[in-house]
Design a protein around this motif. Structure first.
Motif, PDB file in Angstrom:
ATOM      1  N   VAL A 121       8.728   0.926  -7.156  1.00  0.00           N
ATOM      2  CA  VAL A 121       8.367   0.434  -5.739  1.00  0.00           C
ATOM      3  C   VAL A 121       7.529   1.458  -5.150  1.00  0.00           C
ATOM      4  O   VAL A 121       6.672   1.290  -4.564  1.00  0.00           O
ATOM      5  N   ALA A 122       7.892   2.757  -5.227  1.00  0.00           N
ATOM      6  CA  ALA A 122       7.311   3.856  -4.702  1.00  0.00           C
ATOM      7  C   ALA A 122       5.952   4.060  -5.231  1.00  0.00           C
ATOM      8  O   ALA A 122       4.854   4.210  -4.488  1.00  0.00           O
ATOM      9  N   PHE A 123       5.857   3.841  -6.558  1.00  0.00           N
ATOM     10  CA  PHE A 123       4.575   3.801  -7.282  1.00  0.00           C
ATOM     11  C   PHE A 123       3.587   2.812  -6.760  1.00  0.00           C
ATOM     12  O   PHE A 123       2.411   3.127  -6.620  1.00  0.00           O
ATOM     13  N   CYS A 124       4.197   1.606  -6.440  1.00  0.00           N
ATOM     14  CA  CYS A 124       3.208   0.311  -6.050  1.00  0.00           C
ATOM     15  C   CYS A 124       2.653   0.778  -4.500  1.00  0.00           C
ATOM     16  O   CYS A 124       1.333   0.578  -4.571  1.00  0.00           O
ATOM     17  N   LEU A 125       3.718   1.202  -3.754  1.00  0.00           N
ATOM     18  CA  LEU A 125       3.100   1.583  -2.471  1.00  0.00           C
ATOM     19  C   LEU A 125       2.219   2.649  -2.391  1.00  0.00           C
ATOM     20  O   LEU A 125       1.073   2.685  -1.671  1.00  0.00           O
ATOM     21  N   VAL A 126       2.248   3.915  -3.220  1.00  0.00           N
ATOM     22  CA  VAL A 126       1.309   4.991  -3.203  1.00  0.00           C
ATOM     23  C   VAL A 126       0.272   4.550  -3.820  1.00  0.00           C
ATOM     24  O   VAL A 126      -0.961   4.927  -3.226  1.00  0.00           O
ATOM     25  N   TRP A 127       0.103   3.819  -4.963  1.00  0.00           N
ATOM     26  CA  TRP A 127      -1.121   3.396  -5.686  1.00  0.00           C
ATOM     27  C   TRP A 127      -1.963   2.668  -4.534  1.00  0.00           C
ATOM     28  O   TRP A 127      -3.238   2.755  -4.457  1.00  0.00           O
ATOM     29  N   ALA A 128      -1.411   1.645  -3.865  1.00  0.00           N
ATOM     30  CA  ALA A 128      -2.120   0.596  -3.225  1.00  0.00           C
ATOM     31  C   ALA A 128      -2.710   1.586  -1.920  1.00  0.00           C
ATOM     32  O   ALA A 128      -3.805   1.429  -1.449  1.00  0.00           O
ATOM     33  N   THR A 129      -1.963   2.533  -1.452  1.00  0.00           N
ATOM     34  CA  THR A 129      -2.533   3.338  -0.262  1.00  0.00           C
ATOM     35  C   THR A 129      -3.605   4.357  -0.906  1.00  0.00           C
ATOM     36  O   THR A 129      -4.540   4.217   0.001  1.00  0.00           O
ATOM     37  N   VAL A 130      -3.510   5.078  -1.755  1.00  0.00           N
ATOM     38  CA  VAL A 130      -4.489   5.813  -2.221  1.00  0.00           C
ATOM     39  C   VAL A 130      -5.690   5.126  -2.751  1.00  0.00           C
ATOM     40  O   VAL A 130      -6.881   5.626  -2.343  1.00  0.00           O
ATOM     41  N   ALA A 131      -5.473   3.842  -3.181  1.00  0.00           N
ATOM     42  CA  ALA A 131      -6.595   3.108  -3.602  1.00  0.00           C
ATOM     43  C   ALA A 131      -7.411   2.676  -2.291  1.00  0.00           C
ATOM     44  O   ALA A 131      -8.660   2.730  -2.372  1.00  0.00           O
ATOM     45  N   LEU A 132      -6.669   2.196  -1.459  1.00  0.00           N
ATOM     46  CA  LEU A 132      -7.357   1.809  -0.156  1.00  0.00           C
ATOM     47  C   LEU A 132      -8.089   2.947   0.523  1.00  0.00           C
ATOM     48  O   LEU A 132      -9.400   2.647   0.981  1.00  0.00           O
ATOM     49  N   LEU A 133      -7.483   4.053   0.671  1.00  0.00           N
ATOM     50  CA  LEU A 133      -8.055   5.161   1.332  1.00  0.00           C
ATOM     51  C   LEU A 133      -9.321   5.819   0.173  1.00  0.00           C
ATOM     52  O   LEU A 133     -10.362   6.118   0.902  1.00  0.00           O
ATOM     53  N   ALA A 134      -9.351   5.771  -0.934  1.00  0.00           N
ATOM     54  CA  ALA A 134     -10.474   6.001  -1.811  1.00  0.00           C
ATOM     55  C   ALA A 134     -11.417   5.103  -1.550  1.00  0.00           C
ATOM     56  O   ALA A 134     -12.630   5.455  -1.633  1.00  0.00           O
ATOM     57  N   ASP A 135     -11.232   3.795  -1.584  1.00  0.00           N
ATOM     58  CA  ASP A 135     -12.362   2.729  -1.351  1.00  0.00           C
ATOM     59  C   ASP A 135     -12.863   2.648   0.060  1.00  0.00           C
ATOM     60  O   ASP A 135     -14.134   2.950   0.142  1.00  0.00           O
ATOM     61  N   GLY A 136     -12.043   3.096   0.899  1.00  0.00           N
ATOM     62  CA  GLY A 136     -12.545   2.977   2.256  1.00  0.00           C
ATOM     63  C   GLY A 136     -13.376   4.293   2.698  1.00  0.00           C
ATOM     64  O   GLY A 136     -14.337   3.958   3.494  1.00  0.00           O
ATOM     65  N   TYR A 137     -12.956   5.217   2.146  1.00  0.00           N
ATOM     66  CA  TYR A 137     -13.759   6.623   2.480  1.00  0.00           C
ATOM     67  C   TYR A 137     -14.688   6.757   1.383  1.00  0.00           C
ATOM     68  O   TYR A 137     -15.587   7.882   1.584  1.00  0.00           O
ATOM     69  N   ASP A 138     -15.127   5.903   0.476  1.00  0.00           N
ATOM     70  CA  ASP A 138     -15.794   6.071  -0.388  1.00  0.00           C
ATOM     71  C   ASP A 138     -15.752   7.327  -1.538  1.00  0.00           C
ATOM     72  O   ASP A 138     -16.799   8.056  -1.846  1.00  0.00           O
ATOM     73  N   ILE A 139     -14.624   7.481  -1.804  1.00  0.00           N
ATOM     74  CA  ILE A 139     -14.575   8.736  -2.703  1.00  0.00           C
ATOM     75  C   ILE A 139     -14.222   8.330  -4.129  1.00  0.00           C
ATOM     76  O   ILE A 139     -13.479   7.728  -4.561  1.00  0.00           O
ATOM     77  N   ARG A 140     -15.324   8.106  -4.680  1.00  0.00           N
ATOM     78  CA  ARG A 140     -15.755   7.376  -5.894  1.00  0.00           C
ATOM     79  C   ARG A 140     -14.895   7.731  -7.060  1.00  0.00           C
ATOM     80  O   ARG A 140     -14.359   7.068  -7.819  1.00  0.00           O
ATOM     81  N   PRO A 141     -14.790   9.036  -7.370  1.00  0.00           N
ATOM     82  CA  PRO A 141     -13.843   9.546  -8.511  1.00  0.00           C
ATOM     83  C   PRO A 141     -12.440   8.911  -8.160  1.00  0.00           C
ATOM     84  O   PRO A 141     -11.926   8.440  -9.313  1.00  0.00           O
ATOM     85  N   LEU A 142     -11.944   9.285  -7.063  1.00  0.00           N
ATOM     86  CA  LEU A 142     -10.553   8.811  -6.679  1.00  0.00           C
ATOM     87  C   LEU A 142     -10.442   7.189  -7.079  1.00  0.00           C
ATOM     88  O   LEU A 142      -9.340   6.843  -7.324  1.00  0.00           O
TER      89      LEU A 142
END
Length: 404
Positions: free
Chosen positions: A173-194
Protein backbone atom coordinates in the motif's frame (compact mmCIF):
# COMPACT_ATOMS: atom_id res chain seq x y z
CA UNK A 1 -10.34 -16.39 14.07
CA UNK A 2 -9.71 -19.73 12.35
CA UNK A 3 -8.65 -19.83 8.71
CA UNK A 4 -9.98 -22.55 6.42
CA UNK A 5 -7.64 -24.80 4.45
CA UNK A 6 -8.70 -23.02 1.26
CA UNK A 7 -7.87 -19.65 2.84
CA UNK A 8 -4.48 -20.94 3.93
CA UNK A 9 -3.72 -22.13 0.40
CA UNK A 10 -4.84 -18.76 -0.88
CA UNK A 11 -2.52 -16.95 1.47
CA UNK A 12 0.40 -19.12 0.39
CA UNK A 13 -0.37 -18.88 -3.31
CA UNK A 14 -1.84 -22.14 -4.54
CA UNK A 15 -3.86 -22.60 -7.70
CA UNK A 16 -3.99 -20.57 -10.89
CA UNK A 17 -6.47 -17.81 -11.78
CA UNK A 18 -7.18 -19.05 -15.26
CA UNK A 19 -9.34 -16.07 -16.21
CA UNK A 20 -6.14 -14.00 -16.23
CA UNK A 21 -4.79 -16.28 -18.95
CA UNK A 22 -7.85 -15.51 -21.01
CA UNK A 23 -7.45 -11.78 -20.41
CA UNK A 24 -3.81 -11.95 -21.47
CA UNK A 25 -4.79 -13.68 -24.70
CA UNK A 26 -7.47 -11.06 -25.38
CA UNK A 27 -4.94 -8.28 -24.79
CA UNK A 28 -2.41 -9.92 -27.12
CA UNK A 29 -4.97 -10.39 -29.90
CA UNK A 30 -6.03 -6.75 -29.50
CA UNK A 31 -2.46 -5.65 -30.13
CA UNK A 32 -2.08 -8.06 -33.05
CA UNK A 33 -5.26 -6.74 -34.67
CA UNK A 34 -4.05 -3.17 -34.22
CA UNK A 35 -0.72 -3.82 -35.91
CA UNK A 36 -2.15 -5.98 -38.69
CA UNK A 37 -5.28 -4.03 -39.56
CA UNK A 38 -5.00 -0.43 -38.36
CA UNK A 39 -1.39 0.61 -37.75
CA UNK A 40 -0.67 1.65 -41.33
CA UNK A 41 2.18 -0.76 -42.06
CA UNK A 42 2.52 -3.89 -44.15
CA UNK A 43 -0.26 -3.21 -46.65
CA UNK A 44 -0.36 -0.99 -49.69
CA UNK A 45 -3.36 1.31 -49.59
CA UNK A 46 -5.51 2.66 -46.79
CA UNK A 47 -6.34 -0.07 -44.31
CA UNK A 48 -9.70 1.56 -43.54
CA UNK A 49 -10.70 0.64 -47.11
CA UNK A 50 -8.96 -2.74 -47.19
CA UNK A 51 -10.63 -3.93 -43.96
CA UNK A 52 -13.74 -1.75 -43.51
CA UNK A 53 -15.49 -4.17 -41.15
CA UNK A 54 -12.71 -4.72 -38.61
CA UNK A 55 -10.67 -1.54 -39.02
CA UNK A 56 -12.49 0.60 -36.46
CA UNK A 57 -12.43 -1.89 -33.54
CA UNK A 58 -8.83 -2.81 -34.44
CA UNK A 59 -7.85 0.86 -34.21
CA UNK A 60 -8.40 0.60 -30.44
CA UNK A 61 -6.25 -2.53 -30.15
CA UNK A 62 -3.25 -0.62 -28.77
CA UNK A 63 -5.18 -0.40 -25.48
CA UNK A 64 -4.36 -4.06 -24.96
CA UNK A 65 -1.01 -2.78 -23.67
CA UNK A 66 -2.69 -0.99 -20.77
CA UNK A 67 -4.58 -4.17 -19.90
CA UNK A 68 -1.26 -6.04 -19.94
CA UNK A 69 0.24 -3.55 -17.51
CA UNK A 70 -2.71 -3.91 -15.13
CA UNK A 71 -2.48 -7.71 -15.24
CA UNK A 72 1.27 -7.44 -14.68
CA UNK A 73 0.81 -5.42 -11.49
CA UNK A 74 -1.69 -7.97 -10.19
CA UNK A 75 0.32 -11.06 -11.13
CA UNK A 76 3.78 -9.88 -10.11
CA UNK A 77 2.53 -9.01 -6.64
CA UNK A 78 0.74 -12.35 -6.36
CA UNK A 79 3.52 -14.59 -7.64
CA UNK A 80 6.22 -12.88 -5.52
CA UNK A 81 4.39 -12.86 -2.19
CA UNK A 82 6.49 -14.64 0.42
CA UNK A 83 9.49 -14.91 -1.88
CA UNK A 84 12.94 -13.38 -1.70
CA UNK A 85 14.67 -10.90 -3.96
CA UNK A 86 16.80 -13.65 -5.60
CA UNK A 87 13.59 -15.59 -6.29
CA UNK A 88 12.08 -12.47 -7.87
CA UNK A 89 15.14 -11.86 -10.05
CA UNK A 90 15.25 -15.50 -11.15
CA UNK A 91 11.55 -15.63 -12.01
CA UNK A 92 11.80 -12.49 -14.15
CA UNK A 93 14.88 -13.63 -16.06
CA UNK A 94 13.52 -17.07 -16.92
CA UNK A 95 10.16 -15.60 -17.88
CA UNK A 96 11.36 -12.74 -20.07
CA UNK A 97 14.56 -13.73 -21.80
CA UNK A 98 14.34 -17.18 -23.50
CA UNK A 99 11.43 -16.30 -25.82
CA UNK A 100 12.81 -12.78 -26.26
CA UNK A 101 16.19 -14.02 -27.51
CA UNK A 102 14.48 -16.22 -30.08
CA UNK A 103 12.20 -13.37 -31.17
CA UNK A 104 15.11 -10.95 -31.65
CA UNK A 105 17.06 -13.43 -33.76
CA UNK A 106 14.05 -14.68 -35.74
CA UNK A 107 12.84 -11.16 -36.52
CA UNK A 108 16.34 -10.10 -37.57
CA UNK A 109 16.63 -13.04 -39.96
CA UNK A 110 13.22 -12.42 -41.52
CA UNK A 111 13.64 -8.67 -42.05
CA UNK A 112 17.12 -9.27 -43.48
CA UNK A 113 16.07 -11.96 -45.94
CA UNK A 114 12.78 -10.39 -47.10
CA UNK A 115 13.38 -7.20 -49.06
CA UNK A 116 11.00 -4.27 -49.37
CA UNK A 117 9.59 -4.25 -45.86
CA UNK A 118 11.23 -3.49 -42.53
CA UNK A 119 14.89 -2.48 -42.61
CA UNK A 120 17.23 -4.67 -40.51
CA UNK A 121 19.50 -3.22 -37.84
CA UNK A 122 23.29 -3.46 -37.76
CA UNK A 123 24.57 -6.58 -36.01
CA UNK A 124 25.97 -4.54 -33.09
CA UNK A 125 22.51 -3.08 -32.50
CA UNK A 126 21.02 -6.57 -32.60
CA UNK A 127 23.49 -7.71 -29.93
CA UNK A 128 22.48 -4.78 -27.70
CA UNK A 129 18.83 -5.74 -28.26
CA UNK A 130 19.57 -9.19 -26.83
CA UNK A 131 20.20 -7.54 -23.45
CA UNK A 132 16.74 -5.91 -23.50
CA UNK A 133 18.48 -2.63 -22.56
CA UNK A 134 18.54 -1.03 -25.99
CA UNK A 135 16.41 1.96 -24.97
CA UNK A 136 18.80 3.35 -22.30
CA UNK A 137 21.68 2.68 -24.71
CA UNK A 138 20.03 4.78 -27.41
CA UNK A 139 19.73 1.82 -29.81
CA UNK A 140 16.67 1.15 -31.98
CA UNK A 141 14.43 -1.82 -31.20
CA UNK A 142 14.65 -4.83 -33.50
CA UNK A 143 10.86 -4.82 -33.25
CA UNK A 144 8.80 -1.84 -32.16
CA UNK A 145 6.78 -3.82 -29.62
CA UNK A 146 9.82 -4.21 -27.38
CA UNK A 147 9.28 -0.74 -25.92
CA UNK A 148 6.85 -2.24 -23.43
CA UNK A 149 9.51 -4.58 -22.07
CA UNK A 150 11.50 -1.54 -20.95
CA UNK A 151 8.38 -0.31 -19.13
CA UNK A 152 8.10 -3.72 -17.44
CA UNK A 153 11.77 -3.68 -16.43
CA UNK A 154 11.36 -0.28 -14.78
CA UNK A 155 8.34 -1.61 -12.87
CA UNK A 156 10.39 -4.59 -11.71
CA UNK A 157 13.21 -2.30 -10.60
CA UNK A 158 10.83 -0.24 -8.48
CA UNK A 159 9.03 -3.29 -7.10
CA UNK A 160 12.38 -4.84 -6.13
CA UNK A 161 12.66 -2.11 -3.49
CA UNK A 162 9.66 -3.64 -1.74
CA UNK A 163 10.80 -7.22 -2.42
CA UNK A 164 14.12 -6.43 -0.72
CA UNK A 165 12.38 -6.17 2.67
CA UNK A 166 9.66 -8.71 1.94
CA UNK A 167 6.11 -8.09 0.76
CA UNK A 168 3.48 -7.15 3.30
CA UNK A 169 0.07 -5.56 2.95
CA UNK A 170 1.31 -2.34 4.54
CA UNK A 171 4.43 -2.09 2.38
CA UNK A 172 2.59 -2.65 -0.89
CA UNK A 173 0.00 0.00 0.00
CA UNK A 174 2.78 2.42 0.92
CA UNK A 175 4.58 1.59 -2.32
CA UNK A 176 1.46 2.42 -4.36
CA UNK A 177 0.98 5.74 -2.59
CA UNK A 178 4.63 6.79 -2.83
CA UNK A 179 4.90 5.71 -6.47
CA UNK A 180 1.79 7.70 -7.40
CA UNK A 181 3.03 10.78 -5.54
CA UNK A 182 6.49 10.75 -7.07
CA UNK A 183 5.08 10.14 -10.56
CA UNK A 184 2.73 13.12 -10.20
CA UNK A 185 5.50 15.41 -9.00
CA UNK A 186 7.93 14.26 -11.68
CA UNK A 187 5.36 14.77 -14.42
CA UNK A 188 3.98 18.02 -13.05
CA UNK A 189 7.41 19.63 -12.58
CA UNK A 190 8.72 18.11 -15.82
CA UNK A 191 11.55 16.19 -14.14
CA UNK A 192 12.03 13.93 -17.13
CA UNK A 193 14.57 11.42 -15.71
CA UNK A 194 12.38 10.84 -12.64
CA UNK A 195 9.22 10.66 -14.77
CA UNK A 196 10.86 8.05 -16.94
CA UNK A 197 12.02 6.03 -13.94
CA UNK A 198 8.51 6.04 -12.48
CA UNK A 199 7.04 4.78 -15.79
CA UNK A 200 4.94 7.87 -16.50
CA UNK A 201 2.32 7.74 -18.04
CA UNK A 202 1.73 3.97 -17.75
CA UNK A 203 2.34 3.68 -13.99
CA UNK A 204 -1.37 4.08 -13.19
CA UNK A 205 -2.21 0.71 -14.68
CA UNK A 206 0.54 -1.08 -12.74
CA UNK A 207 -0.59 0.62 -9.52
CA UNK A 208 -4.22 -0.36 -10.15
CA UNK A 209 -3.12 -3.97 -10.69
CA UNK A 210 -1.27 -3.99 -7.36
CA UNK A 211 -4.32 -2.59 -5.54
CA UNK A 212 -6.60 -5.15 -7.18
CA UNK A 213 -4.35 -7.95 -5.96
CA UNK A 214 -4.48 -6.63 -2.41
CA UNK A 215 -8.28 -6.71 -2.70
CA UNK A 216 -8.09 -10.27 -3.97
CA UNK A 217 -5.84 -11.40 -1.14
CA UNK A 218 -7.13 -9.40 1.82
CA UNK A 219 -10.52 -8.05 0.77
CA UNK A 220 -11.61 -4.61 -0.44
CA UNK A 221 -11.64 -1.48 1.68
CA UNK A 222 -12.03 2.24 1.14
CA UNK A 223 -8.28 2.89 0.82
CA UNK A 224 -7.80 0.28 -1.89
CA UNK A 225 -10.87 1.49 -3.78
CA UNK A 226 -9.45 4.99 -3.50
CA UNK A 227 -6.14 3.89 -5.07
CA UNK A 228 -8.03 2.15 -7.87
CA UNK A 229 -10.32 5.15 -8.47
CA UNK A 230 -7.38 7.57 -8.56
CA UNK A 231 -5.49 5.29 -10.96
CA UNK A 232 -8.58 5.08 -13.17
CA UNK A 233 -8.92 8.86 -13.36
CA UNK A 234 -5.23 9.43 -14.05
CA UNK A 235 -5.11 6.56 -16.52
CA UNK A 236 -8.08 7.93 -18.43
CA UNK A 237 -6.33 11.29 -18.66
CA UNK A 238 -2.83 10.14 -19.62
CA UNK A 239 -3.96 7.55 -22.17
CA UNK A 240 -5.50 10.28 -24.31
CA UNK A 241 -2.02 11.48 -25.26
CA UNK A 242 -1.37 8.07 -26.75
CA UNK A 243 -4.74 8.17 -28.48
CA UNK A 244 -3.80 11.44 -30.22
CA UNK A 245 -0.56 9.87 -31.49
CA UNK A 246 -2.49 6.83 -32.61
CA UNK A 247 -4.68 8.95 -34.86
CA UNK A 248 -1.57 9.92 -36.82
CA UNK A 249 -0.67 6.25 -37.32
CA UNK A 250 -4.06 4.92 -38.38
CA UNK A 251 -4.73 7.81 -40.79
CA UNK A 252 -8.41 7.83 -39.87
CA UNK A 253 -10.25 9.55 -37.05
CA UNK A 254 -11.71 7.29 -34.38
CA UNK A 255 -13.86 8.68 -31.54
CA UNK A 256 -12.29 9.21 -28.12
CA UNK A 257 -15.27 7.68 -26.34
CA UNK A 258 -14.10 4.24 -27.44
CA UNK A 259 -10.91 4.71 -25.42
CA UNK A 260 -12.93 5.72 -22.36
CA UNK A 261 -15.23 2.72 -22.68
CA UNK A 262 -12.44 0.17 -23.06
CA UNK A 263 -10.40 1.50 -20.13
CA UNK A 264 -13.57 1.37 -18.02
CA UNK A 265 -14.21 -2.21 -19.10
CA UNK A 266 -10.65 -3.19 -18.17
CA UNK A 267 -11.04 -1.77 -14.66
CA UNK A 268 -14.43 -3.39 -14.16
CA UNK A 269 -13.15 -6.79 -15.30
CA UNK A 270 -10.07 -6.59 -13.08
CA UNK A 271 -12.33 -5.60 -10.17
CA UNK A 272 -14.32 -8.74 -10.95
CA UNK A 273 -11.13 -10.82 -10.75
CA UNK A 274 -10.25 -9.21 -7.42
CA UNK A 275 -13.73 -9.83 -5.98
CA UNK A 276 -14.00 -13.43 -7.20
CA UNK A 277 -16.68 -12.94 -9.85
CA UNK A 278 -14.93 -15.36 -12.21
CA UNK A 279 -14.08 -18.09 -9.72
CA UNK A 280 -16.17 -20.61 -11.70
CA UNK A 281 -14.13 -20.03 -14.86
CA UNK A 282 -11.94 -23.11 -14.97
CA UNK A 283 -11.56 -23.98 -18.64
CA UNK A 284 -8.58 -26.25 -19.11
CA UNK A 285 -7.49 -24.67 -22.39
CA UNK A 286 -7.03 -21.19 -20.93
CA UNK A 287 -3.60 -21.78 -19.31
CA UNK A 288 -2.31 -23.21 -22.61
CA UNK A 289 -3.71 -20.20 -24.46
CA UNK A 290 -2.22 -17.81 -21.94
CA UNK A 291 1.21 -19.37 -22.47
CA UNK A 292 1.11 -18.24 -26.11
CA UNK A 293 0.64 -14.55 -25.37
CA UNK A 294 4.24 -13.54 -24.67
CA UNK A 295 5.90 -15.20 -27.69
CA UNK A 296 2.97 -14.11 -29.87
CA UNK A 297 3.45 -10.54 -28.76
CA UNK A 298 7.19 -10.63 -29.38
CA UNK A 299 7.03 -12.24 -32.82
CA UNK A 300 3.95 -10.91 -34.55
CA UNK A 301 4.68 -7.34 -35.65
CA UNK A 302 7.64 -7.10 -38.06
CA UNK A 303 7.40 -10.69 -39.25
CA UNK A 304 3.69 -10.23 -40.00
CA UNK A 305 4.35 -7.03 -41.90
CA UNK A 306 7.01 -8.76 -44.00
CA UNK A 307 4.52 -11.50 -44.86
CA UNK A 308 1.97 -8.91 -45.97
CA UNK A 309 4.57 -7.07 -48.07
CA UNK A 310 5.58 -10.31 -49.77
CA UNK A 311 2.21 -11.94 -50.49
CA UNK A 312 -0.49 -9.23 -50.56
CA UNK A 313 -0.62 -9.15 -54.37
CA UNK A 314 -0.84 -12.92 -54.82
CA UNK A 315 -3.08 -14.01 -51.94
CA UNK A 316 -6.57 -12.86 -50.95
CA UNK A 317 -6.06 -10.26 -48.20
CA UNK A 318 -8.56 -11.85 -45.81
CA UNK A 319 -6.99 -15.27 -46.24
CA UNK A 320 -3.54 -13.74 -45.83
CA UNK A 321 -4.59 -11.90 -42.68
CA UNK A 322 -6.26 -14.92 -41.08
CA UNK A 323 -3.49 -17.29 -42.13
CA UNK A 324 -0.84 -15.00 -40.68
CA UNK A 325 -2.60 -14.78 -37.33
CA UNK A 326 -2.96 -18.57 -37.17
CA UNK A 327 0.64 -19.01 -38.26
CA UNK A 328 1.85 -16.67 -35.53
CA UNK A 329 -0.13 -18.59 -32.92
CA UNK A 330 1.45 -21.84 -34.10
CA UNK A 331 4.91 -20.26 -34.04
CA UNK A 332 4.25 -18.94 -30.53
CA UNK A 333 3.28 -22.44 -29.41
CA UNK A 334 6.50 -23.89 -30.84
CA UNK A 335 8.62 -21.25 -29.14
CA UNK A 336 6.88 -21.87 -25.83
CA UNK A 337 7.20 -25.65 -26.07
CA UNK A 338 10.69 -26.01 -27.50
CA UNK A 339 12.44 -22.90 -26.18
CA UNK A 340 10.73 -21.27 -23.21
CA UNK A 341 10.09 -24.38 -21.15
CA UNK A 342 13.44 -26.21 -21.53
CA UNK A 343 15.64 -23.10 -21.45
CA UNK A 344 13.77 -21.65 -18.47
CA UNK A 345 14.30 -24.85 -16.49
CA UNK A 346 18.04 -24.77 -17.10
CA UNK A 347 18.29 -21.05 -16.34
CA UNK A 348 16.37 -21.52 -13.09
CA UNK A 349 18.78 -24.17 -11.83
CA UNK A 350 21.83 -22.15 -12.87
CA UNK A 351 20.61 -18.93 -11.26
CA UNK A 352 19.56 -20.62 -8.05
CA UNK A 353 22.96 -22.27 -7.83
CA UNK A 354 24.62 -18.88 -8.32
CA UNK A 355 22.51 -17.21 -5.63
CA UNK A 356 23.10 -20.13 -3.28
CA UNK A 357 26.84 -19.61 -3.73
CA UNK A 358 26.45 -15.93 -2.99
CA UNK A 359 24.44 -16.84 0.11
CA UNK A 360 27.27 -19.10 1.27
CA UNK A 361 29.75 -16.26 0.63
CA UNK A 362 31.41 -17.97 -2.31
CA UNK A 363 32.51 -21.09 -0.48
CA UNK A 364 34.70 -23.32 -2.61
CA UNK A 365 32.31 -26.24 -2.53
CA UNK A 366 29.28 -25.81 -4.74
CA UNK A 367 26.18 -25.76 -2.52
CA UNK A 368 23.32 -28.11 -3.11
CA UNK A 369 20.19 -26.48 -4.48
CA UNK A 370 16.81 -27.89 -3.61
CA UNK A 371 13.79 -27.72 -5.87
CA UNK A 372 12.30 -24.82 -3.89
CA UNK A 373 15.08 -23.15 -1.87
CA UNK A 374 14.35 -20.65 0.84
CA UNK A 375 16.28 -17.42 1.10
CA UNK A 376 15.11 -16.58 4.55
CA UNK A 377 12.12 -14.33 3.81
CA UNK A 378 9.37 -15.08 6.26
CA UNK A 379 5.74 -15.04 5.31
CA UNK A 380 4.37 -11.52 5.50
CA UNK A 381 2.35 -10.31 8.46
CA UNK A 382 -0.84 -8.48 7.67
CA UNK A 383 -4.61 -8.77 7.54
CA UNK A 384 -6.28 -12.14 7.38
CA UNK A 385 -6.63 -13.51 3.82
CA UNK A 386 -9.90 -12.62 2.12
CA UNK A 387 -11.74 -15.59 0.60
CA UNK A 388 -14.58 -14.73 -1.80
CA UNK A 389 -14.44 -18.31 -3.06
CA UNK A 390 -12.01 -17.87 -5.93
CA UNK A 391 -8.90 -19.99 -6.28
CA UNK A 392 -5.54 -18.34 -5.82
CA UNK A 393 -2.67 -19.10 -8.13
CA UNK A 394 1.00 -19.42 -8.35
CA UNK A 395 0.87 -17.42 -11.54
CA UNK A 396 3.78 -16.07 -13.53
CA UNK A 397 3.62 -13.72 -16.47
CA UNK A 398 5.64 -11.19 -18.30
CA UNK A 399 3.22 -8.78 -19.14
CA UNK A 400 4.72 -7.66 -21.37
CA UNK A 401 4.00 -7.01 -22.32
CA UNK A 402 2.88 -5.16 -25.34
CA UNK A 403 3.11 -2.74 -28.31
CA UNK A 404 2.01 0.06 -30.36
Amino acid sequence: MRISKRAARRGAGGDRIVVLDGLRLIAALMVVSYHYVAFGEGWEGAQARLFPVVFRPSAYGWLGVELFFMISGFVICMSCWGRSLPDFFTSRVIRLYPAYWVAVLATTVVVTEVSGGVDPLAWRDVLVNLTMLQWPMGVDHVDGVYWTLWAELRFYLLFALVMWRGLTYRRVVAFCLVWATVALLADGYDIRPLAHLTVVPHCWFFIAGLAFYLMYRFGPNLLLWGIVAFSYVMGQYTVMETWSRTLERVGHRIPAWGVTVLITVFFVVMAGVALGWFRRVDWRWLPAAGALTYPLYLLHESIGWEIFHRFQHSVNRWALLGGTVVGMLVLAHLVHRWVERPVSRRLKVALRTAFAQIGSEGAGKEPAVTAEPSYGVAGPPGPMPFVPGARSPEFDTAEATYTR
